[in-house]
Design an enzyme around this catalytic site. Structure first.
Site, mmCIF file in Angstrom:
data_model
loop_
_atom_site.group_PDB
_atom_site.id
_atom_site.type_symbol
_atom_site.label_atom_id
_atom_site.label_comp_id
_atom_site.label_asym_id
_atom_site.label_seq_id
_atom_site.Cartn_x
_atom_site.Cartn_y
_atom_site.Cartn_z
ATOM 1 N N ASN A 273 0.870 -1.181 0.000
ATOM 2 C CA ASN A 273 0.000 0.000 0.000
ATOM 3 C C ASN A 273 0.907 1.231 0.000
ATOM 4 O OD1 ASN A 273 -1.806 2.034 0.377
ATOM 5 N ND2 ASN A 273 -2.465 1.417 2.429
ATOM 6 N N LYS B 202 0.069 4.258 -0.360
ATOM 7 C CA LYS B 202 -0.586 5.464 0.182
ATOM 8 C C LYS B 202 -0.341 6.638 -0.773
ATOM 9 C CE LYS B 202 -0.237 3.339 4.680
ATOM 10 N NZ LYS B 202 -0.108 3.445 6.120
ATOM 11 N N HIS C 150 -9.615 1.469 4.931
ATOM 12 C CA HIS C 150 -8.331 1.633 5.625
ATOM 13 C C HIS C 150 -8.524 2.602 6.795
ATOM 14 C CE1 HIS C 150 -4.200 2.725 6.453
ATOM 15 N NE2 HIS C 150 -3.849 1.617 5.818
ATOM 16 N N GLU D 284 -6.812 4.971 7.822
ATOM 17 C CA GLU D 284 -6.570 6.383 7.493
ATOM 18 C C GLU D 284 -7.805 7.002 6.848
ATOM 19 O OE1 GLU D 284 -2.906 5.678 5.384
ATOM 20 O OE2 GLU D 284 -1.985 5.153 7.303
ATOM 21 N N GLU E 216 -5.533 -4.494 10.650
ATOM 22 C CA GLU E 216 -4.491 -3.486 10.829
ATOM 23 C C GLU E 216 -4.752 -2.721 12.123
ATOM 24 O OE1 GLU E 216 -2.429 -2.421 6.890
ATOM 25 O OE2 GLU E 216 -4.101 -1.063 7.137
ATOM 26 N N GLY F 7 2.572 2.475 10.873
ATOM 27 C CA GLY F 7 3.565 3.538 10.728
ATOM 28 C C GLY F 7 4.284 3.883 12.021
ATOM 29 N N SER G 59 3.387 -2.001 10.431
ATOM 30 C CA SER G 59 4.830 -2.102 10.649
ATOM 31 C C SER G 59 5.412 -3.458 10.266
ATOM 32 C CB SER G 59 5.179 -1.742 12.103
ATOM 33 O OG SER G 59 4.788 -0.411 12.376
#
Ligand code: 13P
Length: 266
Positions: free
Chosen positions: A18, A20, A106, A108, A178, A184, A224
């Site tokens: 991904n 992003k 996702h 985000e 996730e 991250g 991660s």
């Protein structure tokens, strides 16, 4: 390196990059070029390798991979087919650009763009209708984990996201667990923590859609993931691959992550 024909995994592992909001078209093409050279030396046909570029590079990447054993995913879509929805992209447009998969829900998007379970459900339906396989993301925040709400949050996200879908529809999707606190941050969930939630997600699928569907759906871990930790995660029975952010941006580390799944295929 060749992978042996005997796999210990019931389900074919998938490793999904991904990217992003990263990479211009030329960055993306350079990545594909580097990846392809490295993939020549390793046999990747027992792993599904998927790249998720930003919208602007989807067509270029899908043209560049040609018949290679790599597929393309989008990072989002809108549920309507077409019309006055400025800034949005539909399932059929993504399929037309070469996508086979689409990431949906996702964290985000949930947290920074206000996506709801109801909207995510509509996106999953429209993806399946448009012949794209959704990679449906779920995951708890750190605060939710600390308040022992992980299982409740995951059940809610899974049930609402898949609400009203048939067994056949559900069997076409992948789920990505996730945990938000692992994205991250360099702090991945331990294999045991991830396996506990993956097993729980599979049990929800079994309750609702039966054993055969629950054994078919691949559940990926994201948060991660690195070349160093991928094999230990994927060794777990219910972890069928990885959704990789930061470590997928360089071809070298992404290819190492793909190669890391080979350990468990021996
Ligand atoms: P990182 O691998 O950078 O933690 O990102 C995970 C992720 O969000 C993949 O979708």
């Amino acid at each position: 390196m060749k992978i042996s024909s005997m796999s210990k995994k019931l389900r074919k592992p998938a490793i999904v990059a991904n990217w992003k909001m990263n990479k211009t078209i030329s960055d993306a093409l350079q990545f594909v070029d580097e990846c392809r050279k490295m993939f020549k030396e390793i046999s990747v046909d027992r792993v599904d390798v998927v790249l998720s570029p930003p919208y602007t590079a989807i067509k270029a990447v899908s043209d560049a991979i040609g018949n290679d054993n790599i597929a393309v995913a989008a990072q989002n879509l809108y549920w309507e087919e077409k019309g006055a929805f400025t800034g949005e992209v539909s399932a059929s447009m993504l399929a037309d650009s070469g996508c086979k998969f689409v990431i949906i829900g996702h964290s985000e998007r949930r947290h920074q763009f206000g996506e709801t379970d109801e909207g995510i459900n509509k996106k999953i339906r429209s993806a399946i209708h448009g012949n794209l396989s959704p990679i449906f993301c779920v995951g708890e925040t750190l605060q939710q984990r600390e308040h022992d709400e992980t299982f409740k949050v995951i059940r809610d996200q899974v049930e609402k996201g898949l609400d009203g879908l048939s067994e056949e529809a559900v069997s076409t999707l992948l789920i990505a667990y996730e945990p938000v606190w692992a994205i991250g941050t360099g702090k991945n969930a331990t294999p045991e923590q991830a396996e506990e939630v993956h097993g729980f997600i599979r049990s929800i699928l079994r309750e609702t859609y039966g054993r055969s569907v629950s054994e078919t759906v691949r559940i990926l871990y994201g948060g991660s993931v690195t070349p160093e930790n991928v094999s230990n995660l994927i060794k777990e029975h219910n972890i069928d691959g990885a959704l990789v952010g930061g470590a997928s941006l360089k071809a070298d580390s992404f290819v190492k992550i793909v190669a890391g799944t080979f350990d468990i295929l021996k």
